[in-house]
Design a protein around this motif. Structure first.
Motif, PDB file in Angstrom:
ATOM      1  N   ASP B 160     -10.404  -4.807  -3.606  1.00 47.92           N
ATOM      2  CA  ASP B 160     -10.283  -5.617  -4.556  1.00 47.92           C
ATOM      3  C   ASP B 160     -10.955  -4.753  -5.949  1.00 47.92           C
ATOM      4  O   ASP B 160     -10.441  -5.387  -6.940  1.00 47.92           O
ATOM      5  CB  ASP B 160      -9.960  -6.464  -4.637  1.00 47.92           C
ATOM      6  CG  ASP B 160      -9.494  -7.036  -3.004  1.00 47.92           C
ATOM      7  OD1 ASP B 160      -7.896  -6.761  -3.020  1.00 47.92           O
ATOM      8  OD2 ASP B 160      -9.231  -8.272  -1.905  1.00 47.92           O
ATOM      9  N   ILE B 163      -9.434  -1.961  -7.507  1.00 51.74           N
ATOM     10  CA  ILE B 163      -8.162  -2.357  -8.184  1.00 51.74           C
ATOM     11  C   ILE B 163      -8.165  -2.816  -9.108  1.00 51.74           C
ATOM     12  O   ILE B 163      -7.137  -2.581  -9.836  1.00 51.74           O
ATOM     13  CB  ILE B 163      -7.299  -2.817  -7.022  1.00 51.74           C
ATOM     14  CG1 ILE B 163      -7.010  -2.336  -5.718  1.00 51.74           C
ATOM     15  CG2 ILE B 163      -5.896  -3.861  -7.873  1.00 51.74           C
ATOM     16  CD1 ILE B 163      -6.444  -3.690  -4.373  1.00 51.74           C
ATOM     17  N   GLU B 164      -9.188  -4.217  -9.078  1.00 46.35           N
ATOM     18  CA  GLU B 164      -9.590  -4.868 -10.952  1.00 46.35           C
ATOM     19  C   GLU B 164      -9.404  -4.035 -11.851  1.00 46.35           C
ATOM     20  O   GLU B 164      -9.052  -4.449 -12.859  1.00 46.35           O
ATOM     21  CB  GLU B 164     -10.402  -5.572 -10.636  1.00 46.35           C
ATOM     22  CG  GLU B 164     -10.685  -6.744 -11.449  1.00 46.35           C
ATOM     23  CD  GLU B 164      -9.835  -7.590 -11.776  1.00 46.35           C
ATOM     24  OE1 GLU B 164      -9.440  -8.089 -12.683  1.00 46.35           O
ATOM     25  OE2 GLU B 164      -8.508  -8.033 -11.010  1.00 46.35           O
ATOM     26  N   GLU B 169      -6.079  -5.579 -13.172  1.00 47.46           N
ATOM     27  CA  GLU B 169      -5.640  -7.509 -12.616  1.00 47.46           C
ATOM     28  C   GLU B 169      -5.644  -6.568 -10.800  1.00 47.46           C
ATOM     29  O   GLU B 169      -5.368  -5.561 -10.379  1.00 47.46           O
ATOM     30  CB  GLU B 169      -3.911  -7.494 -13.036  1.00 47.46           C
ATOM     31  CG  GLU B 169      -2.834  -6.691 -12.570  1.00 47.46           C
ATOM     32  CD  GLU B 169      -1.799  -6.721 -12.878  1.00 47.46           C
ATOM     33  OE1 GLU B 169      -1.666  -8.069 -13.733  1.00 47.46           O
ATOM     34  OE2 GLU B 169      -0.705  -6.468 -13.330  1.00 47.46           O
ATOM     35  N   ASN B 170      -5.198  -7.207  -9.709  1.00 49.39           N
ATOM     36  CA  ASN B 170      -5.041  -7.303  -8.532  1.00 49.39           C
ATOM     37  C   ASN B 170      -3.620  -8.359  -7.993  1.00 49.39           C
ATOM     38  O   ASN B 170      -3.819  -9.261  -7.689  1.00 49.39           O
ATOM     39  CB  ASN B 170      -5.795  -8.124  -7.347  1.00 49.39           C
ATOM     40  CG  ASN B 170      -5.552  -7.496  -6.352  1.00 49.39           C
ATOM     41  OD1 ASN B 170      -4.685  -6.984  -5.858  1.00 49.39           O
ATOM     42  ND2 ASN B 170      -6.272  -7.461  -5.256  1.00 49.39           N
ATOM     43  N   LYS B 171      -2.662  -7.071  -7.987  1.00 50.98           N
ATOM     44  CA  LYS B 171      -1.068  -7.382  -7.500  1.00 50.98           C
ATOM     45  C   LYS B 171      -0.808  -6.844  -6.350  1.00 50.98           C
ATOM     46  O   LYS B 171       0.301  -6.378  -5.712  1.00 50.98           O
ATOM     47  CB  LYS B 171       0.058  -7.836  -8.680  1.00 50.98           C
ATOM     48  CG  LYS B 171      -0.188  -8.400  -9.250  1.00 50.98           C
ATOM     49  CD  LYS B 171       1.254  -8.498 -10.479  1.00 50.98           C
ATOM     50  CE  LYS B 171       1.306  -7.988 -11.701  1.00 50.98           C
ATOM     51  NZ  LYS B 171       2.556  -8.033 -12.446  1.00 50.98           N
ATOM     52  N   THR B 174      -3.157  -5.019   0.185  1.00 49.30           N
ATOM     53  CA  THR B 174      -3.489  -3.631   0.224  1.00 49.30           C
ATOM     54  C   THR B 174      -4.115  -4.034   2.679  1.00 49.30           C
ATOM     55  O   THR B 174      -4.358  -5.564   2.633  1.00 49.30           O
ATOM     56  CB  THR B 174      -5.211  -4.004   0.133  1.00 49.30           C
ATOM     57  OG1 THR B 174      -5.521  -3.646  -1.400  1.00 49.30           O
ATOM     58  CG2 THR B 174      -6.284  -2.463   0.369  1.00 49.30           C
TER      59      THR B 174
END
Lengths: 231, 231
Positions: B160, B163-164, B169-171, B174
């Motif tokens: 995460d 990803i950020e 952002e994290n949409k 996973t």
């Protein structure tokens, strides 16, 4: 007889009716015979999806009435080809203005003019040049000699034809699951860093779901592991 | 004590030792206090992966010796920060030449010079300007006040965090499958047409497989259906 969403491959020779000038063909031999052979072009049958409107209306309409392996020649009026001529698109400009743009105009030359797309030089008289901003084939009746060389039946063939259209080659792995209404496409690592690949994938998915497998779900997968990052 | 591939978040204030000038910080309040607050910047703890070498060597080396929630201030010599100064990178140019480039030089100004990246104006005397092409902090000893505010333990948290880093952002959805050594990431349709998305995905996959889940296989999936193409 074909219907909407049929996938056919055609070979054709397109001419200006009045002059017999060949303006486009899918056949290398015909291009050479007419002295319009272009080394940059790949001569091969064209994929037409009926109802997609990627070819001129007169050609598409005529195709519906053909059959596999049938060859036919027909006339296409300007309004079903490149439109009628618009006299207001013919303009007189000064020779010095064109020379300033780096253009040395001669009759029939097609030039790119500042802010105006392409234009045909109609005449050069003294310091005055007649520029025609109409499409070069506007107002022309065309003759199309067309043969339907192949008709695609199976969804798999149609998907492959669309992959060829968008990727220019077919290195993708495709699986069509009719029962669950899924189509699965694996993108190989060669494409992972290709600039603009997201648009190619989007267009391919749209065409498959519109023309081949409506109602299906399409999934792209891209598999990375340690080897992916080795040169 | 940390080791290679540990994921930590740090807050810090970095100063030039001699002058006390704050050159960088992750803390909004500190930036405001030092009059270096930048509205464009997002003030939040920085992700550091030990051994990744994305921060200056002196900072990274010091971090290995800290613990969670520990705060420490330490000095970093130039050779472990922005390097020593190279006297050959100091050049004299004429004032008129800089003015031709649209630069009106004043001492301490940082300017972008033709063909040479960034430079600091050291002095302007008559028609002569002393330009310094060294990094602005070359030759400076720095003071770092650092706190380890968070240590990530679980692979999911680390994924995460990456990803950020890459998506801002994290949409993404996973799934980490430890038994089969697979990590599955679903890209939502919002990203399908984002220019450069292929590079973001590539970098994320590389970081996950290098720092979080070596030996795993990472699969991106992108799911299209009729709704994907609706506006």
């Amino acid at each position: 007889m074909f219907k909407d969403n049929d996938f056919i491959y055609i070979d054709y020779v397109a001419k200006i009716k009045d002059t017999g000038e060949v303006i486009d063909t899918t056949i290398e031999e015909e291009a050479k015979k007419a002295n319009v052979y272009n080394t940059e072009q790949k001569y091969k049958p064209l994929l037409v999806i009926l109802g997609e409107h990627r070819v001129i209306p007169g050609l598409e309409e005529a195709l519906y009435n053909l059959n596999e392996n049938e060859e036919k020649e027909f006339e296409i009026q300007p309004e079903k080809a490149y439109g009628n001529r618009d006299p207001s698109k013919v303009k007189i400009v000064s020779l010095s203005e064109l020379k300033r743009q780096g253009i040395n105009p001669r009759p029939n030359m097609i030039v790119r003019v500042e802010g105006g797309g392409y234009a045909t030089i109609r005449s050069v008289t003294g310091g005055r040049v007649v520029l025609d901003l109409n499409h070069p084939y506007a107002g022309r009746t065309l003759m199309y000699k067309v043969k339907v060389v192949k008709v695609l039946k199976e969804p798999k063939e149609k998907v492959d034809a669309l992959i060829e259209r968008w990727f220019k080659e077919n290195k993708l792995n495709t699986e069509i699951l009719q029962d669950s209404k899924n189509v699965k496409i694996t993108i190989p690592k060669d494409y992972f860093l290709v600039d603009g690949i997201e648009i190619v994938k989007y267009n391919l998915a749209r065409d498959i779901l519109t023309y081949v497998l409506p109602g299906f779900t399409l999934t792209y997968t891209e598999v990375f592991n340690e080897d992916t990052f080795k040169r």
